[in-house]
Design a protein around this motif. Structure first.
Motif, PDB file in Angstrom:
ATOM      1  N   UNK A  43       0.838  -1.205   0.000  1.00 54.86           N
ATOM      2  CA  UNK A  43       0.000   0.000   0.000  1.00 54.86           C
ATOM      3  C   UNK A  43       0.870   1.251   0.000  1.00 54.86           C
ATOM      4  N   UNK A  44       1.940   1.253   0.814  1.00 57.23           N
ATOM      5  CA  UNK A  44       2.830   2.419   0.897  1.00 57.23           C
ATOM      6  C   UNK A  44       3.533   2.670  -0.430  1.00 57.23           C
ATOM      7  N   UNK A  45       3.940   1.577  -1.104  1.00 62.37           N
ATOM      8  CA  UNK A  45       4.633   1.731  -2.388  1.00 62.37           C
ATOM      9  C   UNK A  45       3.718   2.346  -3.436  1.00 62.37           C
ATOM     10  N   UNK A  46       2.476   1.880  -3.490  1.00 65.36           N
ATOM     11  CA  UNK A  46       1.527   2.430  -4.462  1.00 65.36           C
ATOM     12  C   UNK A  46       1.173   3.869  -4.107  1.00 65.36           C
ATOM     13  N   UNK A  47       1.004   4.152  -2.811  1.00 65.32           N
ATOM     14  CA  UNK A  47       0.686   5.522  -2.382  1.00 65.32           C
ATOM     15  C   UNK A  47       1.788   6.483  -2.790  1.00 65.32           C
ATOM     16  N   UNK A  60      -8.257  -9.805 -12.656  1.00 59.77           N
ATOM     17  CA  UNK A  60      -8.573 -10.844 -11.679  1.00 59.77           C
ATOM     18  C   UNK A  60      -8.790 -10.278 -10.293  1.00 59.77           C
ATOM     19  N   UNK A  61      -8.348  -9.035 -10.037  1.00 66.57           N
ATOM     20  CA  UNK A  61      -8.483  -8.444  -8.708  1.00 66.57           C
ATOM     21  C   UNK A  61      -9.944  -8.227  -8.322  1.00 66.57           C
ATOM     22  N   UNK A  62     -10.874  -8.280  -9.290  1.00 70.25           N
ATOM     23  CA  UNK A  62     -12.292  -8.162  -8.971  1.00 70.25           C
ATOM     24  C   UNK A  62     -12.755  -9.316  -8.083  1.00 70.25           C
ATOM     25  N   UNK A  63     -12.045 -10.442  -8.171  1.00 73.74           N
ATOM     26  CA  UNK A  63     -12.390 -11.592  -7.354  1.00 73.74           C
ATOM     27  C   UNK A  63     -11.542 -11.674  -6.094  1.00 73.74           C
ATOM     28  N   UNK A  64     -10.607 -10.749  -5.933  1.00 77.06           N
ATOM     29  CA  UNK A  64      -9.738 -10.742  -4.763  1.00 77.06           C
ATOM     30  C   UNK A  64     -10.241  -9.765  -3.711  1.00 77.06           C
ATOM     31  N   UNK A  65      -9.534  -9.656  -2.594  1.00 75.04           N
ATOM     32  CA  UNK A  65      -9.940  -8.736  -1.515  1.00 75.04           C
ATOM     33  C   UNK A  65      -9.811  -7.282  -1.949  1.00 75.04           C
ATOM     34  N   UNK A  66     -10.862  -6.494  -1.685  1.00 74.58           N
ATOM     35  CA  UNK A  66     -10.867  -5.085  -2.072  1.00 74.58           C
ATOM     36  C   UNK A  66     -11.432  -4.225  -0.956  1.00 74.58           C
ATOM     37  N   UNK A  67     -11.082  -2.960  -0.985  1.00 72.22           N
ATOM     38  CA  UNK A  67     -11.627  -1.986  -0.043  1.00 72.22           C
ATOM     39  C   UNK A  67     -12.637  -1.112  -0.775  1.00 72.22           C
ATOM     40  N   UNK A  68     -13.702  -0.762  -0.069  1.00 71.31           N
ATOM     41  CA  UNK A  68     -14.772   0.031  -0.664  1.00 71.31           C
ATOM     42  C   UNK A  68     -14.892   1.381   0.048  1.00 71.31           C
ATOM     43  N   UNK A  69     -15.038   2.459  -0.718  1.00 72.25           N
ATOM     44  CA  UNK A  69     -15.181   3.810  -0.158  1.00 72.25           C
ATOM     45  C   UNK A  69     -16.446   4.458  -0.716  1.00 72.25           C
ATOM     46  N   UNK A  70     -17.384   4.759   0.168  1.00 73.19           N
ATOM     47  CA  UNK A  70     -18.655   5.354  -0.246  1.00 73.19           C
ATOM     48  C   UNK A  70     -18.443   6.788  -0.728  1.00 73.19           C
ATOM     49  N   UNK A  96      -0.660  -3.853  -6.067  1.00 71.75           N
ATOM     50  CA  UNK A  96       0.200  -4.308  -7.171  1.00 71.75           C
ATOM     51  C   UNK A  96      -0.494  -5.380  -7.986  1.00 71.75           C
ATOM     52  N   UNK A  97      -1.599  -5.912  -7.451  1.00 73.53           N
ATOM     53  CA  UNK A  97      -2.341  -6.957  -8.159  1.00 73.53           C
ATOM     54  C   UNK A  97      -3.506  -6.356  -8.946  1.00 73.53           C
ATOM     55  N   UNK A  98      -3.329  -5.131  -9.475  1.00 67.02           N
ATOM     56  CA  UNK A  98      -4.449  -4.450 -10.127  1.00 67.02           C
ATOM     57  C   UNK A  98      -4.661  -4.963 -11.550  1.00 67.02           C
ATOM     58  N   UNK A  99      -4.934  -6.240 -11.624  1.00 66.47           N
ATOM     59  CA  UNK A  99      -5.302  -6.856 -12.893  1.00 66.47           C
ATOM     60  C   UNK A  99      -6.805  -7.100 -12.872  1.00 66.47           C
ATOM     61  N   UNK A 116      -3.372   8.684 -15.047  1.00 66.84           N
ATOM     62  CA  UNK A 116      -2.296   7.762 -14.699  1.00 66.84           C
ATOM     63  C   UNK A 116      -2.352   7.385 -13.223  1.00 66.84           C
ATOM     64  N   UNK A 117      -2.703   8.366 -12.352  1.00 63.27           N
ATOM     65  CA  UNK A 117      -2.784   8.096 -10.914  1.00 63.27           C
ATOM     66  C   UNK A 117      -3.908   7.116 -10.602  1.00 63.27           C
ATOM     67  N   UNK A 118      -5.033   7.267 -11.290  1.00 62.56           N
ATOM     68  CA  UNK A 118      -6.164   6.357 -11.080  1.00 62.56           C
ATOM     69  C   UNK A 118      -5.773   4.935 -11.467  1.00 62.56           C
ATOM     70  N   UNK A 119      -5.095   4.805 -12.582  1.00 61.71           N
ATOM     71  CA  UNK A 119      -4.693   3.470 -13.029  1.00 61.71           C
ATOM     72  C   UNK A 119      -3.624   2.876 -12.121  1.00 61.71           C
ATOM     73  N   UNK A 120      -2.694   3.716 -11.646  1.00 60.20           N
ATOM     74  CA  UNK A 120      -1.630   3.221 -10.766  1.00 60.20           C
ATOM     75  C   UNK A 120      -2.188   2.718  -9.439  1.00 60.20           C
ATOM     76  N   UNK A 121      -3.257   3.328  -8.965  1.00 65.39           N
ATOM     77  CA  UNK A 121      -3.852   2.929  -7.683  1.00 65.39           C
ATOM     78  C   UNK A 121      -4.733   1.696  -7.803  1.00 65.39           C
ATOM     79  N   UNK A 122      -5.055   1.295  -9.052  1.00 66.89           N
ATOM     80  CA  UNK A 122      -5.964   0.168  -9.244  1.00 66.89           C
ATOM     81  C   UNK A 122      -7.409   0.528  -8.984  1.00 66.89           C
ATOM     82  N   UNK A 123      -7.707   1.831  -8.929  1.00 65.79           N
ATOM     83  CA  UNK A 123      -9.045   2.304  -8.573  1.00 65.79           C
ATOM     84  C   UNK A 123     -10.065   2.015  -9.674  1.00 65.79           C
ATOM     85  N   UNK A 124     -11.224   1.549  -9.268  1.00 66.75           N
ATOM     86  CA  UNK A 124     -12.380   1.436 -10.153  1.00 66.75           C
ATOM     87  C   UNK A 124     -13.608   1.807  -9.331  1.00 66.75           C
TER      88      UNK A 124
END
Length: 440
Positions: free
Chosen positions: A91-95, A186-196, A181-184, A117-125
């Motif tokens: 998390x720190x490396x991506x931040x 397949x990450x849709x099926x992995x653990x994710x954090x949600x922000x309202x 770093x796993x922002x592929x 580029x920042x949105x893509x680097x963070x893996x944000x969707x």
């Protein structure tokens, strides 16, 4: 849940071949898997493979000193220690990478130049969570998105929407992978954090809201802030959902909240100025983008906007951007004004509707009032008094708690195009006073 008959030693051996995301998912099966998936030996191996030690001392048997040190690290730590260390380090490396991307600022918009580029680097969707009246959740993943100068437009469409009549709320959330770093895919099926980001009521949607546009297939309903629902005509069922999100503090709003609580933006600290008698009334800038989600109709920056004290009326500062009397500043609209939409099967364009991105900067070029929202043109009863323009007048109005925007456009039949002949911003005095510490 019953325990597996397979010995723990054998399960641990199998787990040692898993990657980090698969290991986290396995830990969610039951308590036995959770305990095994916290094994420090496995996680230290994963940690060292991604973050190798800076100094390695080689022994005669070709093994490294880090291996023996790793054994001590495994024994002296509580279960799950190296899992947490690995997650925090990722998390720190991506931040750090994202912070570097958002540092350069565009002088015209006051926003980071590399938001995309920042949105893509963070893996944000982004996802929408539809909740029915029984509390059941239906999570819809984004189907498509479109980046503009100051906003991103997200689209959701599917052939399996829940019935609108049973839905109570819609929640718009940003989601990021727990391991960025796993922002592929397949990450849709992995653990994710949600922000309202925002929550909307869908109860009696068609009765409590007026359609802002329609074509042969769909009706459009706008919900503040920045959400658009397309409903199939005659069925009143969801065809698609579209959200327009302004870049201003979008990363913070999409990542720093929780699944139930929105991130609260930091309040501006006013800097008082006792010398300037019209402090807070001048040197505003506006960056305006009018688009269909993909096609840009008009994009421009307007500097040195001001308001005299005499123009403060009914709780608003009036900033004249384009005056109907100044023909030299009238602006043409490029192409056809219409909002493009699509689903898995159909696509269309609702004429007269578009997305408006407004970025107002204060005198220090700091974002002051920002929004992105669906709007529509309405035929006005006013008649053109301009010699150069003879045609129908259309108006676009937008309002929220911080201000209003009023746009007048004239349709020129001969050239088949619109011209913006008037553009006025109305900024709430409450907003100005809280920002500058004034008392207008």
């Amino acid at each position: 849940m019953p325990q597996f008959c397979m010995p723990s030693e054998m399960l641990l051996k199998i787990f040692s071949y898993l990657d980090a995301v698969s290991l986290l998912c396995a830990g969610c099966v039951n308590k036995q898997f959770y305990d095994l998936a916290n094994d420090n030996g496995i996680w230290l191996k994963i940690y060292c493979s991604h973050f190798p030690p800076k100094r390695m001392i080689w022994k005669m048997n070709s093994e490294t000193e880090t291996v023996s040190l790793g054994c001590a690290a495994v024994q002296d730590r509580k279960p799950g220690y190296w899992k947490k260390e690995y997650i925090f380090r990722q998390i720190a490396a991506v931040k750090t990478r994202v912070m570097q991307l958002v540092k350069p600022v565009d002088p015209h918009t006051g926003l980071p130049c590399k938001n995309r580029e920042a949105i893509r680097a963070s893996g944000l969707s982004w996802v929408i969570v539809l909740k029915d009246k029984n509390g059941k959740e239906h999570v819809m993943e984004q189907a498509d998105l479109s980046f503009k100068d100051t906003s991103v437009t997200i689209f959701w469409y599917s052939t399996s929407w829940p019935c609108l009549s049973v839905l109570s709320t819609l929640e718009l959330c940003g989601v990021t992978p727990l391991l960025p770093e796993q922002n592929r895919a397949a990450s849709k099926n992995g653990p994710r954090r949600r922000s309202l980001i925002a929550k909307y009521s869908l109860s009696n949607l068609t009765k409590t809201n007026v359609a802002i546009g329609a074509d042969k297939l769909v009706q459009l309903f706008g919900l503040n802030p920045g959400l658009l629902l397309g409903l199939w005509k005659g069925k009143n069922e969801i065809a698609f959902v579209m959200a327009s999100l302004h870049y201003h503090q979008l990363l913070e709003r999409s990542t720093l909240g929780s699944a139930t609580v929105q991130y609260v933006l930091s309040p501006n600290k006013p800097v008082l100025d006792d010398v300037d008698p019209e402090y807070g009334l001048h040197d505003y800038s506006l960056h305006l983008d009018m688009h269909s989600g993909s096609h840009t109709c008009m994009c421009g920056t307007f500097k040195s906007l001001f308001c005299r004290k005499g123009d403060i009326q009914n709780g608003y500062l009036r900033l004249m951007v384009v005056s109907v009397k100044d023909n030299a500043k009238h602006l043409p609209i490029i192409g056809t004004v219409g909002l493009s939409w699509k689903t898995d099967v159909f696509k269309g364009n609702v004429k007269g509707c578009y997305l408006m991105d407004v970025t107002v900067l204060d005198e220090t070029q700091k974002p002051f009032w920002c929004f992105s929202a669906p709007v529509y043109m309405e035929l006005s009863s006013k008649t053109s008094g301009l010699y150069d323009y003879m045609g129908h007048i259309y108006t676009t109005e937008y309002a929220d708690s911080e201000g209003k925007v009023s746009v007048d456009l004239i349709w020129l039949e001969e050239t088949k195009e619109y011209y913006v002949v008037s553009l006025v911003l109305y900024i709430s005095t409450k907003k100005v006073n809280s920002w500058y510490g004034t008392n207008y």
